[in-house]
Write an enzyme that holds these catalytic residues in place. Sequence first.
Site, mmCIF file in Angstrom:
data_model
loop_
_atom_site.group_PDB
_atom_site.id
_atom_site.type_symbol
_atom_site.label_atom_id
_atom_site.label_comp_id
_atom_site.label_asym_id
_atom_site.label_seq_id
_atom_site.Cartn_x
_atom_site.Cartn_y
_atom_site.Cartn_z
ATOM 1 N N SER A 6 63.756 -46.066 15.867
ATOM 2 C CA SER A 6 64.946 -47.002 16.094
ATOM 3 C C SER A 6 66.426 -46.852 15.605
ATOM 4 C CB SER A 6 64.442 -48.604 15.162
ATOM 5 O OG SER A 6 65.520 -49.428 14.932
ATOM 6 N N HIS A 31 64.007 -46.779 20.276
ATOM 7 C CA HIS A 31 63.884 -48.325 20.212
ATOM 8 C C HIS A 31 65.571 -48.617 19.775
ATOM 9 C CE1 HIS A 31 61.684 -51.687 19.315
ATOM 10 N NE2 HIS A 31 62.582 -52.115 18.318
ATOM 11 N N ASP A 33 67.502 -51.888 18.891
ATOM 12 C CA ASP A 33 67.234 -53.448 18.928
ATOM 13 C C ASP A 33 68.640 -54.294 18.943
ATOM 14 O OD1 ASP A 33 64.840 -53.820 17.339
ATOM 15 O OD2 ASP A 33 65.531 -52.383 15.817
ATOM 16 N N MET A 35 70.548 -57.635 18.567
ATOM 17 C CA MET A 35 70.533 -58.855 17.670
ATOM 18 C C MET A 35 71.846 -59.764 18.042
ATOM 19 S SD MET A 35 68.859 -57.501 14.145
ATOM 20 C CE MET A 35 70.106 -56.298 14.031
ATOM 21 N N HIS A 64 64.739 -53.818 22.649
ATOM 22 C CA HIS A 64 64.246 -54.993 21.805
ATOM 23 C C HIS A 64 65.057 -56.141 21.812
ATOM 24 C CE1 HIS A 64 62.106 -56.738 17.945
ATOM 25 N NE2 HIS A 64 62.197 -57.630 19.013
ATOM 26 N N MET A 66 66.586 -59.331 20.402
ATOM 27 C CA MET A 66 66.325 -60.442 19.350
ATOM 28 C C MET A 66 67.384 -61.474 19.512
ATOM 29 S SD MET A 66 64.857 -58.115 16.044
ATOM 30 C CE MET A 66 65.818 -56.843 16.306
ATOM 31 N N MET A 135 55.748 -58.181 15.414
ATOM 32 C CA MET A 135 56.504 -57.707 14.333
ATOM 33 C C MET A 135 55.721 -57.625 13.056
ATOM 34 S SD MET A 135 59.782 -57.325 15.268
ATOM 35 C CE MET A 135 60.499 -57.247 13.842
ATOM 36 N N GLY A 140 65.318 -58.913 11.969
ATOM 37 C CA GLY A 140 66.634 -59.017 11.677
ATOM 38 C C GLY A 140 67.303 -58.271 10.389
ATOM 39 N N GLY A 142 66.611 -54.541 8.020
ATOM 40 C CA GLY A 142 65.881 -53.305 7.797
ATOM 41 C C GLY A 142 65.412 -53.168 6.422
ATOM 42 N N ASP A 170 56.495 -53.000 14.734
ATOM 43 C CA ASP A 170 57.854 -52.663 14.383
ATOM 44 C C ASP A 170 58.258 -53.431 12.947
ATOM 45 O OD1 ASP A 170 60.742 -52.764 13.858
ATOM 46 O OD2 ASP A 170 61.371 -53.721 15.695
ATOM 47 N N GLY A 171 58.651 -52.472 12.047
ATOM 48 C CA GLY A 171 59.040 -53.046 10.581
ATOM 49 C C GLY A 171 58.090 -52.489 9.455
ATOM 50 N N GLY A 172 58.895 -51.819 8.535
ATOM 51 C CA GLY A 172 58.215 -51.264 7.448
ATOM 52 C C GLY A 172 57.371 -49.945 7.482
#
Length: 210
Positions: A6, A31, A33, A35, A64, A66, A135, A140, A142, A170-172
């Site tokens: 990302s 990736h 993002d 937003m 992606h 959002m 998700m 929204g 990081g 996606d995330g963590g």
Amino acid sequence: MILSPSILSADFGILAEQVRKVENSGAQWLHIDVMDGHFVPNISFAMPVIKSLRKYTDLFFDVHLMIDKPERYIDKFIESGADGITFHAEATENIDECIKMIRLKNKLVGISICPETPLSSIDKYLDKVDMVLLMTVHPGYGGQKYISDVNKKIRELREKMGDEFKIQVDGGINEDTIDEALKNGANVIVAGTAVFNDDIEGSVKRLMNR
């Protein structure tokens, strides 16, 4: 397994250089993002960044969205260089229209849901999309921790859709949590700070070798 670093975690001042490192190290996707400050609190890059970056890499652009009412902008993101578009089921009342718009341009169709959204909410669309993005943090921001409760959704979706279907998380994601995601059935992995750090090449290779 497909690794999709990302760029939200990249150094924008040397973005093209860092993306080349990611590509040369073996990552297959990038990736991106998007937003809008409405669907999620933060604002990120849009079409001009994607169009500019497209000149520097052949990586698959995994965009992606959002954003609210993604159908307003899908065509423009594809024109800017997106290879796949993932939109949020929670962000539109026109899911079928979004799917058709992406499919008409022969791009990968992805649909995403937030951690608290039940998988049942997108059941009727599963046979119309190429990928589901689950998700594993609240979208929204990081730097959040991986939400392990989402593992149940990953397993359920994998059982329902079979081995070849693309399940993205996606995330963590880092060198510890990637194994948890893969074990439960994810096969497309988004990683931000776990890739874009002082050792991009080494980070990509360590994640790819799981």
